[in-house]
Design an enzyme around this catalytic site. Structure first.
Site: not given
Lengths: 112, 645
Positions: B279-281, B283
Site C-alpha cells: 500500500g501507501s508505503t 509512495k
C-alpha cells in the site's frame, strides 16, 4: 671373604637407586591419576558451565526480568527523559547572582 | 686353599688345558654380562642426570589456557549480538528397552507408566512383548526422570546418551532460529540454513539479533495483534548503517522447545516468507525515484482534482483533496492520484529500474530458507506503473521493504539485510542507489508524514520518527476484500540521522472503540512503532533530543504554503542550506556559489529553541553557545567553591 669397600658402595647405591626409582614411579602414578581426575573434572565443569549458560540465558529473558522488576523493584525501564548531557546537569546549579544574593545576608548575620 | 697346590707336572698340563678353557669361557661371559649391565646402568644414569639436572625433555609445565573449549556437544550454540545464548545443545539421556531381556512386559509397562504418565501402559506392554530388539520408551529425560527410571531397576531397560536442542528464550526468536527435529537436524530457520556450519565448528554462531530489542518488538506487536483481534503480525528492526536485522518477529509463533506447537499458521514467517501488497508505503519509493531522476522537485506537484480512469479501473483518493498538490502534500495526504501521475512521469522502465535497485524485484538475501519471492507483474503496462506507485499490484516481503526504506534514509545506500552479526571495523556491503540530496529530501518527507500527516501516532518522546503508513486491502482470489486490511507502518529514527528502521504490520486488524473503528496503519501499526522506538532508543544508546523543536526544516504544506510570505518559499537555496547545517541564525550572511552575499530571511515559523534558555541578567553574554555556557557555569562554580574556603 672381604667385600671390597667400592663394591659395598656400589651395592648401596644400587639399592638407593631402586628405592628412589620405585618412590618416583609411584609418585608419577599418583600424579597421573590426579591429572586424569582433573581432566575429568574440567570436562564435567565445562559441561556444567555449558548447561548453566543456557540456564542463565533462560532466567534472564527480558520479559521475565521485566515482570520481576515490576513486582519487586521500584525501577522502570530507562526512558528518554532521563538521558541528558552535562548541560542539563548544570541547569540545576544556581546562578551566581542568585547565589551571592542568598549568601550575602547570611554572611552579614554570621558577622554579627 | 688346597686348589692352589700345584698338581704334578704331567697332570698340571692336562688340567691346565681344561681349566683354562672353562675359566676363559666364564670370564668372557662375566665380561659380556657386566658390560651389558654397565651399559644399562649408564643409560639409566644418563637419563637420571638428564631428568634431574638438565631438566628433561622440553616439557612446558606452565598451565595453558584453552581458549576454545573442546566440543562437548555435536552442534554449536547460537548466540545473539551480545553473546546471549539463543540455542544450545545439552547432553541428556534417553530411555529404551530391549524386549528380549524384559522379564514381565505387563509389570514393566505398568511401572514405567507410573513414572512417565504420558506413556500408555497397554500399548507399551504390547511392544515389550513383541519380537523386536529395540523400543524407545522416552527420549531426552530430565535428570529427575532419569533417576526415577533408574530406581525402578527393571531389567532390559537402558539409557542412551543423547543431545537435546534447547532454546532458553522459548518462542521469542522462533522464526529466526527455526526448529530442529528430535535428532537435532535443523528443519527451518537459521538452524536449517546454517546446519552444516553448526555441525562443523564448535564456535558459537553470532546473530545480529538483540534479544532485548526482540523482546520489546514482540511484546508490542502481540499487544496490537490481540487488541485488534488480528490474524497475526510481523515486525522488523533494521540497522540502516550495517544492514543487520536487530529484531525480526512474526506472529503467531511457536515454541521451538515444544515440537507440538510447530504446526500450521505458526510455522509461517510473515516477515520473510509472506509477500504483501504494502500500500501507501510504496509512495515513498515513487517520490524517491521521481526526485532522484529529476522529473519533479519538492516544489513541483500534480493535479489531483479528478480520479484517473484507466482501462476498467478508477484510481481515487481515500481522503480526496480535489486540488493541485505538491510532492510533500501528495505524501502527507497519501494521494493515489498524485503518486500515479508522479510514477507515469518517471515512466514504466524507470520505475522498474529503480525498484530493481531497491531490491524489491528479487528475493531478499537473508540467511533463512524461508524467503518469499516478490510478486511482480509479468508485463509492465501503464496501469501497473500507476498501481505500483501506491503499492498495489506488487507484493514484497517486510524484510525487502525495510532494507529499501533504509536506503531512503541513510544517504542513499542499499545495505542488504543480514542476520549475522557485523564485526565492527569490517567493511559493510552496500550499493549507492540514490543521491545524498534525494535521501535528505526523503527524510523531510517521512518526517512530514509523522509531524503533520497520517503517522502522527508513530512519534516517540525524545526520538523523532519519520515514516509512512500503509493500509492495503487484502486480495482473495483476485478481488480485494474491503474489510480485510493489512495495516503497516515503516519508520526510521532518529530522523535527523537515522540509525534504525522499524517496521510493524498487523494482518486483518479489527478497529475498536478506542480507534473509532479505524483499523488503518496510522491507528494500528504506528503506535506500535512509537512504543518500540521509545523503548529501544535509550537501550541502543541513541541520544534523545528533548528540545521539542522540529529537527528538520520541513517543507510547507497546504494552508501554510499558501499563507507563507513569498520570500520564504522562493529561497530554495537558503532553506536547503539551513537543513544541512541546522544552526543558521536569522540575519546571517551566506555566500552563494557565485559569491554574491545573500541575506537569510527570518524563518517563517521558527519557535525559539528551548534548549538554549534566554540569557540571564547576571552578566551572561548574549548569544552564548551551550558550550560557552557550560564553561562559564563551571568557572563560576569553581570560583564560588574557592571563595567559600
Amino acid at each position: 671373604m672381604i667385600i671390597k669397600r667400592s663394591t659395598l658402595l656400589l651395592l648401596l647405591l644400587a639399592a638407593a637407586a631402586s628405592v628412589s626409582l620405585f618412590v618416583i614411579k609411584y609418585r608419577v602414578q599418583d600424579l597421573d591419576d590426579q591429572m586424569r581426575d582433573l581432566s575429568r573434572e574440567i570436562v564435567e565443569t565445562q559441561e556444567n558451565i555449558h548447561v548453566l549458560k543456557s540456564e542463565w540465558s533462560h532466567l534472564n529473558q527480558p520479559a521475565r526480568l521485566r515482570s520481576l522488576a515490576g513486582k519487586y523493584l521500584e525501577v522502570g525501564p530507562l526512558d528518554a527523559e532521563r538521558i541528558g548531557g552535562a548541560e542539563r546537569l548544570l541547569d540545576t546549579l544556581p546562578d551566581r547572582a542568585e547565589e551571592t544574593a542568598a549568601v550575602a545576608p547570611a554572611k552579614a548575620e554570621a558577622a554579627q | 686353599m688346597s686348589m692352589r697346590q700345584l698338581p704334578p707336572a704331567s697332570e698340571h698340563r692336562r688340567i691346565e688345558g681344561f681349566g683354562k678353557q672353562a675359566l676363559e669361557t666364564g670370564r668372557n661371559r662375566l665380561l659380556v654380562t657386566a658390560a651389558v649391565i654397565a651399559l644399562a646402568f649408564t643409560g639409566i644414569g644418563v637419563r637420571l642426570v638428564d631428568l634431574a639436572v638438565v631438566g628433561g625433555t622440553e616439557q612446558d609445565d606452565r598451565a595453558t589456557l584453552t581458549t576454545q573449549p573442546p566440543a562437548l556437544v555435536s552442534r554449536a550454540d547460537i548466540v545473539d549480538r551480545n553473546g546471549v545464548v539463543l540455542a544450545s545443545s545439552l547432553p541428556t539421556a534417553s530411555l529404551y528397552a530391549d524386549p528380549r531381556d524384559v522379564i514381565d512386559p505387563k509389570d514393566a509397562a505398568r511401572k514405567i507408566a507410573s513414572v512417565f504418565p504420558e506413556v500408555e501402559a497397554d500399548k507399551l506392554a504390547k511392544q515389550l512383548a513383541g519380537k523386536g530388539r529395540f523400543v524407545w520408551i522416552k527420549r531426552n529425560l530430565s535428570p529427575e526422570q532419569q533417576l526415577a527410571a533408574n530406581r525402578l531397576g527393571l531389567p532390559g531397560f537402558a539409557f542412551i546418551e543423547e543431545e537435546r536442542r534447547i532454546y532458553p528464550h522459548g518462542p521469542l526468536n522462533a522464526h529466526v532460529l527455526g526448529a530442529t527435529d528430535i535428532d537435532g537436524n535443523g528443519i527451518s530457520g537459521v538452524e536449517a540454513y546454517f546446519d552444516q556450519r553448526l555441525r562443523q565448528s564448535a564456535k558459537p554462531l553470532s546473530l545480529s539479533l538483540d534479544v532485548r530489542v526482540q523482546s520489546i518488538l514482540r511484546a508490542e506487536l502481540s499487544a496490537a495483534v490481540s487488541e485488534f483481534k488480528a490474524l497475526g503480525g510481523a515486525g522488523v528492526v533494521f540497522d540502516v548503517r550495517t544492514g543487520e536485522t536487530v529484531a525480526l518477529v512474526s506472529l503467531p509463533d511457536f515454541d521451538p522447545n515444544d515440537r507440538s506447537t510447530y504446526k500450521g499458521e505458526a510455522r509461517f514467517n510473515r516477515a520473510t516468507k509472506g509477500v504483501y501488497e504494502m500500500g501507501s508505503t510504496f509512495k515513498l519509493f515513487t517520490a524517491a525515484m521521481a526526485l532522484d531522476s529529476g522529473t519533479v522537485d519538492m516544489k513541483g506537484g500534480y493535479d489531483a482534482t479528478k480520479p484517473i480512469h484507466i482501462a476498467r479501473f478508477t484510481i481515487n483518493d481515500f481522503h480526496a483533496e480535489k486540488r493541485w498538490l505538491t510532492v510533500p502534500e501528495i505524501i502527507v495526504h497519501s494521494s493515489n492520484i498524485g503518486a500515479a501521475k508522479m510514477a507515469v512521469d518517471v515512466g514504466g522502465a524507470g520505475q522498474q529500474a529503480y525498484l530493481k535497485k531497491f531490491g524489491l524485484l528479487r528475493e531478499a538475501a537473508l540467511e533463512l530458507p524461508e524467503i518469499g519471492r516478490p510478486l511482480v507483474p509479468g508485463t509492465w503496462r501503464e496501469i501497473n506503473t500507476m498501481t505500483i506507485s501506491y503499492g498495489h499490484g506488487i507484493a514484497v516481503t517486510p524484510v525487502q521493504l525495510t532494507a529499501a526504506i533504509g536506503s531512503l534514509t541513510n544517504g542513499g545506500i542499499l545495505r542488504p539485510a543480514t542476520l549475522l552479526k557485523h564485526e565492527p571495523g569490517t567493511p559493510v556491503a552496500g550499493e549507492r542507489i540514490l543521491s545524498q540530496e534525494t535521501s535528505d529530501k526523503m527524510r523531510q518527507l517521512m518526517r512530514l508524514v509523522v509531524a503533520k500527516g497520517t503517522g502522527r501516532k508513530a512519534d516517540a518522546p525524545g526520538y523523532y520518527v519519520g515514516g509512512k503508513t500503509g493500509t492495503a486491502e487484502k486480495q482473495f482470489g483476485g478481488r480485494y476484500k474491503k474489510k480485510a486490511l493489512m495495516s503497516s507502518f515503516v519508520g526510521a529514527f532518529p530522523i535527523q540521522n537515522p540509525r534504525y528502521v522499524v517496521f510493524a504490520m498487523v494482518d486483518e486488524p479489527i478497529g475498536n472503540k478506542r480507534t473509532f473503528n479505524y483499523a488503518t496503519g496510522g491507528w494500528v501499526a504506528a503506535p506500535v512503532v512509537s512504543r518500540v522506538v521509545a523503548q529501544i532508543g535509550p537501550l541502543l544508546g541513541i541520544a534523545p533530543d528533548m528540545s521539542g523543536d522540529e529537527p528538520l526544516s520541513l517543507p510547507l504544506i497546504d494552508d501554510e504554503r499558501r499563507r507563507a510570505p513569498k520570500i520564504a518559499e522562493t529561497s530554495g537555496f537558503v532553506k536547503k542550506a539551513s537543513v544541512s547545517s541546522g544552526v543558521i541564525r536569522p540575519g546571517a550572511v551566506l555566500k552563494s556559489r557565485t559569491s554574491v552575499p545573500i541575506k537569510v530571511p527570518p524563518p517563517p515559523a521558527a519557535p525559539p529553541r528551548k534548549a538554549v534558555p534566554p540569557p540571564k541578567a547576571d552578566g551572561a553574554p548574549k548569544n552564548e553557545t551551550p558550550d560557552e555556557r557550560i564553561a562559564r557555569k563551571t568557572r563560576e562554580a569553581l570560583e564560588q567553591a574557592f571563595a567559600a574556603q
